[in-house]
Each structure stands twice: as structure tokens, then as C-alpha cells.
Design a protein around this motif. Sequence first.
Motif, mmCIF file in Angstrom:
data_model
loop_
_atom_site.group_PDB
_atom_site.id
_atom_site.type_symbol
_atom_site.label_atom_id
_atom_site.label_comp_id
_atom_site.label_asym_id
_atom_site.label_seq_id
_atom_site.Cartn_x
_atom_site.Cartn_y
_atom_site.Cartn_z
ATOM 1 N N ASN A 99 -6.668 1.768 33.295
ATOM 2 C CA ASN A 99 -6.371 0.846 32.196
ATOM 3 C C ASN A 99 -6.454 1.598 30.879
ATOM 4 O OD1 ASN A 99 -6.206 -1.527 33.879
ATOM 5 N ND2 ASN A 99 -8.420 -1.354 34.094
ATOM 6 N N TYR A 100 -5.497 1.328 30.013
ATOM 7 C CA TYR A 100 -5.381 2.021 28.733
ATOM 8 C C TYR A 100 -5.123 0.996 27.634
ATOM 9 C CZ TYR A 100 -4.436 5.895 31.941
ATOM 10 O OH TYR A 100 -4.524 6.817 32.947
ATOM 11 N N THR A 101 -5.824 1.137 26.515
ATOM 12 C CA THR A 101 -5.482 0.359 25.329
ATOM 13 C C THR A 101 -5.212 1.346 24.206
ATOM 14 O OG1 THR A 101 -6.895 -1.463 26.036
ATOM 15 C CG2 THR A 101 -6.153 -1.486 23.746
ATOM 16 N N PHE A 102 -3.956 1.357 23.765
ATOM 17 C CA PHE A 102 -3.534 2.238 22.676
ATOM 18 C C PHE A 102 -3.662 1.495 21.355
ATOM 19 C CE2 PHE A 102 -1.426 3.950 26.385
ATOM 20 C CZ PHE A 102 -1.464 5.322 26.186
ATOM 21 N N TYR A 103 -4.196 2.183 20.345
ATOM 22 C CA TYR A 103 -4.380 1.589 19.024
ATOM 23 C C TYR A 103 -3.667 2.413 17.965
ATOM 24 C CZ TYR A 103 -8.349 -0.863 21.171
ATOM 25 O OH TYR A 103 -9.138 -1.625 21.983
ATOM 26 N N LEU B 13 -4.071 -2.923 11.857
ATOM 27 C CA LEU B 13 -4.401 -2.434 13.183
ATOM 28 C C LEU B 13 -3.527 -3.161 14.199
ATOM 29 C CD1 LEU B 13 -7.899 -1.794 14.651
ATOM 30 C CD2 LEU B 13 -6.293 -3.177 15.926
ATOM 31 N N ASP B 14 -3.016 -2.405 15.152
ATOM 32 C CA ASP B 14 -2.249 -2.990 16.245
ATOM 33 C C ASP B 14 -2.654 -2.280 17.524
ATOM 34 O OD1 ASP B 14 -0.348 -4.740 17.394
ATOM 35 O OD2 ASP B 14 1.224 -3.229 17.277
ATOM 36 N N SER B 15 -2.492 -2.960 18.656
ATOM 37 C CA SER B 15 -2.841 -2.348 19.934
ATOM 38 C C SER B 15 -1.864 -2.817 21.006
ATOM 39 C CB SER B 15 -4.274 -2.698 20.339
ATOM 40 O OG SER B 15 -4.393 -4.086 20.584
ATOM 41 N N VAL B 16 -1.806 -2.030 22.082
ATOM 42 C CA VAL B 16 -1.016 -2.408 23.245
ATOM 43 C C VAL B 16 -1.777 -1.955 24.493
ATOM 44 C CG1 VAL B 16 0.409 -0.293 23.172
ATOM 45 C CG2 VAL B 16 1.271 -2.330 24.347
ATOM 46 N N ALA B 17 -1.862 -2.861 25.465
ATOM 47 C CA ALA B 17 -2.579 -2.577 26.703
ATOM 48 C C ALA B 17 -1.586 -2.144 27.786
ATOM 49 C CB ALA B 17 -3.351 -3.804 27.159
ATOM 50 N N VAL B 18 -1.962 -1.087 28.515
ATOM 51 C CA VAL B 18 -1.134 -0.571 29.610
ATOM 52 C C VAL B 18 -2.008 -0.436 30.853
ATOM 53 C CG1 VAL B 18 0.282 1.360 30.411
ATOM 54 C CG2 VAL B 18 0.341 0.701 27.986
ATOM 55 N N TYR C 242 0.822 -1.211 0.000
ATOM 56 C CA TYR C 242 0.000 0.000 0.000
ATOM 57 C C TYR C 242 0.858 1.264 0.000
ATOM 58 C CZ TYR C 242 -4.254 -2.688 1.044
ATOM 59 O OH TYR C 242 -5.334 -3.544 0.992
ATOM 60 N N ASP C 243 2.169 1.112 -0.172
ATOM 61 C CA ASP C 243 3.087 2.251 -0.165
ATOM 62 C C ASP C 243 2.558 3.360 -1.083
ATOM 63 O OD1 ASP C 243 5.462 3.557 0.644
ATOM 64 O OD2 ASP C 243 6.407 3.014 -1.257
ATOM 65 N N ALA C 244 2.540 4.583 -0.562
ATOM 66 C CA ALA C 244 2.129 5.798 -1.284
ATOM 67 C C ALA C 244 0.616 5.915 -1.476
ATOM 68 C CB ALA C 244 2.854 5.925 -2.624
ATOM 69 N N GLN C 245 -0.172 4.966 -0.990
ATOM 70 C CA GLN C 245 -1.628 5.098 -1.078
ATOM 71 C C GLN C 245 -2.123 6.008 0.042
ATOM 72 O OE1 GLN C 245 -4.295 1.961 -1.958
ATOM 73 N NE2 GLN C 245 -2.707 0.623 -2.781
ATOM 74 N N ASN C 246 -3.074 6.884 -0.306
ATOM 75 C CA ASN C 246 -3.641 7.803 0.680
ATOM 76 C C ASN C 246 -4.497 7.019 1.671
ATOM 77 O OD1 ASN C 246 -3.904 10.416 1.707
ATOM 78 N ND2 ASN C 246 -5.845 10.723 0.648
ATOM 79 N N ALA C 247 -4.398 7.392 2.956
ATOM 80 C CA ALA C 247 -5.130 6.668 3.993
ATOM 81 C C ALA C 247 -5.321 7.545 5.215
ATOM 82 C CB ALA C 247 -4.363 5.406 4.384
ATOM 83 N N ASP C 248 -6.268 7.135 6.068
ATOM 84 C CA ASP C 248 -6.395 7.722 7.404
ATOM 85 C C ASP C 248 -5.490 6.941 8.344
ATOM 86 O OD1 ASP C 248 -8.314 9.568 6.668
ATOM 87 O OD2 ASP C 248 -10.011 8.396 7.418
ATOM 88 N N TRP C 249 -4.725 7.667 9.149
ATOM 89 C CA TRP C 249 -3.901 7.072 10.195
ATOM 90 C C TRP C 249 -4.595 7.387 11.511
ATOM 91 C CZ3 TRP C 249 1.982 6.766 9.431
ATOM 92 C CH2 TRP C 249 2.328 6.804 8.075
ATOM 93 N N TRP C 250 -4.795 6.391 12.360
ATOM 94 C CA TRP C 250 -5.459 6.557 13.654
ATOM 95 C C TRP C 250 -4.511 6.167 14.772
ATOM 96 C CZ3 TRP C 250 -10.208 8.705 13.264
ATOM 97 C CH2 TRP C 250 -10.863 8.602 12.037
ATOM 98 N N VAL C 251 -4.308 7.061 15.737
ATOM 99 C CA VAL C 251 -3.564 6.747 16.953
ATOM 100 C C VAL C 251 -4.463 7.189 18.100
ATOM 101 C CG1 VAL C 251 -1.474 7.139 18.301
ATOM 102 C CG2 VAL C 251 -1.338 7.091 15.787
ATOM 103 N N VAL C 252 -5.116 6.204 18.735
ATOM 104 C CA VAL C 252 -6.113 6.508 19.758
ATOM 105 C C VAL C 252 -5.875 5.644 20.987
ATOM 106 C CG1 VAL C 252 -7.858 7.239 18.071
ATOM 107 C CG2 VAL C 252 -7.811 4.877 18.859
ATOM 108 N N VAL C 253 -6.442 6.095 22.098
ATOM 109 C CA VAL C 253 -6.374 5.310 23.325
ATOM 110 C C VAL C 253 -7.756 5.253 23.966
ATOM 111 C CG1 VAL C 253 -5.614 7.296 24.727
ATOM 112 C CG2 VAL C 253 -5.216 4.972 25.556
#
Length: 128
Positions: free
Chosen positions: A99-103, A120-125, A40-51
Motif C-alpha cells: 500500500n502506498y500513499t503519495f503526497y 496538500l493533495d494525496s493519492v492512494a495506490v 502565492y505565485d512567485a512566493q518561495n516555498a518548500d515543495w514536498w513529493v513523498v510516499v
Amino acid sequence: EISNTTNPEPDIKANGSNGPLSVSVGTSVSVTVSLNPGSYDAQNADWWVVVKTSFDYPGDWYSYVFPTGWMTGINPCVQTSLFDLSEFEVLNTTLPVGNYTFYFAIDDPDGAATGPWWGLDSVAVTVQ
């Protein structure tokens, strides 16, 4: 069926770990994101960084919006083409007990966090 399509591989880590991570209150938490865009290199997309937090609305969701920083609610980080991103720190601070889950997720460039997720990836803290 053999496909040459490889999905983007977003990666999110807390204190260098894929988690789950547990820290004592007062311990700094560093959250980093990185991306392998795959085919998908160079394809336009939405990037999401949420918790997602364990707090009540409106403090239940926060988003990292580039270059502004963290804000309440679910908002796109950036809408831009995908590229190879080495570790980029989006958070380095102490957090309240909870408790936090970062995505970190990538989807269609439509400004809505509805998927389908290209990656999609996530990490729990847990802060205790």
C-alpha cells in the motif's frame, strides 16, 4: 469576510486518477504532480513529493528530490518560488506488492515537513 487570497492547489495523480487506485503486481504506475500557485505565485516555498509505504523503516517513507530522483526518508523535493506547473511525471515504474500513499504538499521554506500546509493533495495506490 472576503479574501482575495487563494491557496496553492497541488494535485497528485496515479495513472491519471485521483485514486484510490488498485493495480496488479507488474502493472506500471505513473505518478504526476501539477500546481496552481493561486495568489502565492512567485512566493518561495518548500515543495514536498513523498510516499508512505506499507514497508518497515527505513523503507517506510520515500521522497522525490529534484533533480536527483527518489531517496529514502522525508526530504524536500525542491525549495523554490511557486509557479504554474503542468503535469510533471515523478514516477513511472512497477512497484512491489503493498500500500502506498503519495503526497504533494507546499509549506513554508524552512526545510521541515511540519506545515502549516499551504496546500496538500494525496493519492492512494494498492499493488496486489
